[in-house]
Design an enzyme around this catalytic site. Sequence first.
Site, mmCIF file in Angstrom:
data_model
loop_
_atom_site.group_PDB
_atom_site.id
_atom_site.type_symbol
_atom_site.label_atom_id
_atom_site.label_comp_id
_atom_site.label_asym_id
_atom_site.label_seq_id
_atom_site.Cartn_x
_atom_site.Cartn_y
_atom_site.Cartn_z
ATOM 1 N N LYS A 124 -12.584 -2.844 7.602
ATOM 2 C CA LYS A 124 -12.611 -1.429 7.990
ATOM 3 C C LYS A 124 -11.848 -0.612 6.968
ATOM 4 C CE LYS A 124 -10.211 1.383 10.526
ATOM 5 N NZ LYS A 124 -10.367 2.622 9.730
ATOM 6 N N GLY A 135 -0.851 -0.729 6.108
ATOM 7 C CA GLY A 135 -0.725 0.645 6.617
ATOM 8 C C GLY A 135 0.698 0.883 7.089
ATOM 9 N N SER A 136 0.845 1.810 8.009
ATOM 10 C CA SER A 136 2.191 2.188 8.454
ATOM 11 C C SER A 136 2.772 1.120 9.385
ATOM 12 C CB SER A 136 2.116 3.518 9.205
ATOM 13 O OG SER A 136 1.295 3.363 10.344
ATOM 14 N N THR A 137 4.080 1.110 9.480
ATOM 15 C CA THR A 137 4.754 0.147 10.352
ATOM 16 C C THR A 137 4.350 0.381 11.807
ATOM 17 O OG1 THR A 137 6.569 -0.147 8.815
ATOM 18 C CG2 THR A 137 7.046 -0.640 11.113
ATOM 19 N N THR A 171 1.501 1.539 13.042
ATOM 20 C CA THR A 171 0.168 1.003 13.310
ATOM 21 C C THR A 171 0.168 -0.518 13.190
ATOM 22 O OG1 THR A 171 -0.773 3.067 12.488
ATOM 23 C CG2 THR A 171 -2.278 1.234 12.712
ATOM 24 N N GLY A 172 0.981 -1.049 12.289
ATOM 25 C CA GLY A 172 1.087 -2.507 12.156
ATOM 26 C C GLY A 172 1.509 -3.156 13.457
ATOM 27 N N GLU A 205 1.124 -5.661 5.785
ATOM 28 C CA GLU A 205 1.836 -5.077 4.635
ATOM 29 C C GLU A 205 2.102 -3.633 5.023
ATOM 30 O OE1 GLU A 205 2.610 -2.958 1.854
ATOM 31 O OE2 GLU A 205 0.755 -3.452 0.777
ATOM 32 N N CYS A 228 3.489 2.498 -0.680
ATOM 33 C CA CYS A 228 4.396 1.889 0.293
ATOM 34 C C CYS A 228 5.666 1.406 -0.386
ATOM 35 C CB CYS A 228 3.686 0.755 1.017
ATOM 36 S SG CYS A 228 2.821 -0.326 -0.105
ATOM 37 N N GLU A 273 10.131 7.013 5.574
ATOM 38 C CA GLU A 273 9.161 6.929 4.485
ATOM 39 C C GLU A 273 8.458 8.285 4.387
ATOM 40 O OE1 GLU A 273 5.784 4.273 5.115
ATOM 41 O OE2 GLU A 273 6.008 3.613 3.047
HETATM 42 P P1 ADP Z 1 -1.659 6.493 7.991
HETATM 43 O O1 ADP Z 1 -0.926 7.046 9.171
HETATM 44 O O2 ADP Z 1 -0.913 6.619 6.742
HETATM 45 O O3 ADP Z 1 -3.084 6.957 7.852
HETATM 46 P P2 ADP Z 1 -2.231 4.013 9.321
HETATM 47 O O4 ADP Z 1 -1.347 2.837 9.304
HETATM 48 O O5 ADP Z 1 -2.411 4.710 10.622
HETATM 49 O O6 ADP Z 1 -1.713 4.927 8.166
HETATM 50 O O7 ADP Z 1 -3.690 3.609 8.792
HETATM 51 C C1 ADP Z 1 -3.972 2.499 8.004
HETATM 52 C C2 ADP Z 1 -5.272 1.889 8.482
HETATM 53 O O8 ADP Z 1 -5.095 1.505 9.840
HETATM 54 C C3 ADP Z 1 -6.461 2.839 8.464
HETATM 55 O O9 ADP Z 1 -7.626 2.113 8.113
HETATM 56 C C4 ADP Z 1 -6.537 3.291 9.904
HETATM 57 O O10 ADP Z 1 -7.821 3.725 10.303
HETATM 58 C C5 ADP Z 1 -6.141 2.030 10.637
HETATM 59 N N1 ADP Z 1 -5.644 2.240 12.003
HETATM 60 C C6 ADP Z 1 -5.015 3.317 12.514
HETATM 61 N N2 ADP Z 1 -4.758 3.161 13.829
HETATM 62 C C7 ADP Z 1 -5.227 1.932 14.172
HETATM 63 C C8 ADP Z 1 -5.268 1.178 15.394
HETATM 64 N N3 ADP Z 1 -4.785 1.656 16.525
HETATM 65 N N4 ADP Z 1 -5.824 -0.043 15.345
HETATM 66 C C9 ADP Z 1 -6.325 -0.558 14.204
HETATM 67 N N5 ADP Z 1 -6.334 0.109 13.044
HETATM 68 C C10 ADP Z 1 -5.789 1.337 13.009
#
Ligand code: ADP
Length: 535
Positions: A226, A279-281, A283-284, A302, A336, A433
């Site tokens: 994705k 991505g962000s912590t 969302t991780g 990561e 990051c 960050e």
């Molecule tokens: P940012 O806030 O900098 O956009 P995110 O960590 O939210 O960073 O996004 C990184 C990736 O994670 C993107 O592909 C985003 O669509 C995906 N993402 C965001 N929210 C979710 C979620 N709840 N479940 C799975 N993937 C997600």
Amino acid sequence: MAGRRISTMLSRSLSLPSTVTSLGKKYGLRRGMQRFSSAAVVEEPIAPSVQVNHTKLFINGQFVDSASGKTFPTLDPRTGEVIAHVAEGDKEDVNRAVSAARKAFDEGPWPKMSAYERSRIMLRFADLVEKNIEELAQLETWDNGKPYLQALTSELPIFVRLFHYYAGWADKIHGLTVPADGPHHVQVLHEPIGVAGQIVPWNFPLLMFAWKVGPALACGNTIVLKTAEQTPLTALYVAKLFREAGLPDGVLNIVSGYGPTAGAALASHMDVDKIAFTGSTETGKVVLELAARSNLKPVTLELGGKSPFIVCEDADIDSAVEIAHFALFFNQGQCCCAGSRTFVHEKIYDEFIAKAKARALKRTVGDPFKKEIEQGPQIDSKQFQKVLGYIKSGIDSNATLECGGAQFGSKGYFIQPTVFSNVQDDMLIARDEIFGPVQSILKFKDIDEVIRRANATRYGLASGVFTSNIDTANTVSRGLRAGTVWVNCFDVFDAGIPFGGYKMSGIGREKGIYSLNNYLQVKAVVTALKNPAWL
Ligand code: ADP
């Protein structure tokens, strides 16, 4: 001149192959260049010549509409205008993509194909990327806002390098035989893990694709990836190149769409065997939880960082200023691992501040398609507002604003290169960050103190130390709790160097040999021996 600086920084810090330097020459990086002051106004955007031909989902080797028929716009960060409408994947599309990947894994040719043949397909793909490098770099810049020359002369060549590297691994992945105490022959097989789910961010759309897809394919897995909703275009372009290179249908599937819908469906899918996320912590954590609540698939993460960049009193100041500037401002500060806490020894602090400010004032900001430009726009209005909010918080907490501090121009998401001095550890700009062009410079007295302060963060992704003393370099490198320590350099990203975080910066490592472990299962096969005397 600015151009020489860009080229030198890219070649030195990103350790580029020789083709990169020649690309730099071809595109005039070494010629004298016009400078833009921070007060310059952004002119009409340059129109890229690349066509956007692929906006559908890529499932089972075909470009298809989303099940709902919905699309979403992808925007040009220079202007906020729509580049294209892209098919919006959701749960049903993820289901279709996972079924295709499952079939290609369970029945299809990929894991059963000889490792050498898999390697040849990956190499053919890398060749096709090289042939289309200019279009891909244009598309990356258009969708993301990063300087075109950065995409063309560093990121795309590294993308190709990563596929060469992992193609080289494909036929060198093998198991072990181990001695047993009884009459048994013990083989340890290294098998592909199955269907890999991969979720990538928007700051390095193609590089993050390569970090994940390269090792997964080399190990014989199939993939559903994705892309980030801000930057869906280049992954779809390279999907077409994979098909041309002979990748069997269903081995790589690309679903564009949003995180809470398509991303969450992938992370929680019962038939996905592994998930890799950048991505962000915040969302991780969500992804880890979704994986745990569904089928306990293993997860590599990561995540974010607040990396210290430590400049000791014996450092070469001019070089430290330049690399500290690069460490923070590279890619509009959207890294990051950005060196976002610049710790400078008190004896050289004032000189460093003056030089860091002068360098930031010279930074060329504007249309990223212009070759003299070092800094383009932030990715979108959300990030733009977030960065401006952090700048305000720095001012409100009485850090000294040396330069910048506002929008650049009046259109799109450009921000002036911003430098704060007299930053204290407890200020928000020193803890969070920011992910933007905002350098925070802190003062320190001695090495033990700076190691302690550098480690006083929830993150542990990367770090840098500048010193001419090898003992200091060793003390700091061993004292820092971070996945990478760059000594007298920063952002060196060769294919073989592992990357990942301590603490809340992540789980696991990508790149190099370490990444292979993320995509392999280990199977012990124990066979009884009839005649132990022949052991
Ligand atoms: P940012 O806030 O900098 O956009 P995110 O960590 O939210 O960073 O996004 C990184 C990736 O994670 C993107 O592909 C985003 O669509 C995906 N993402 C965001 N929210 C979710 C979620 N709840 N479940 C799975 N993937 C997600």
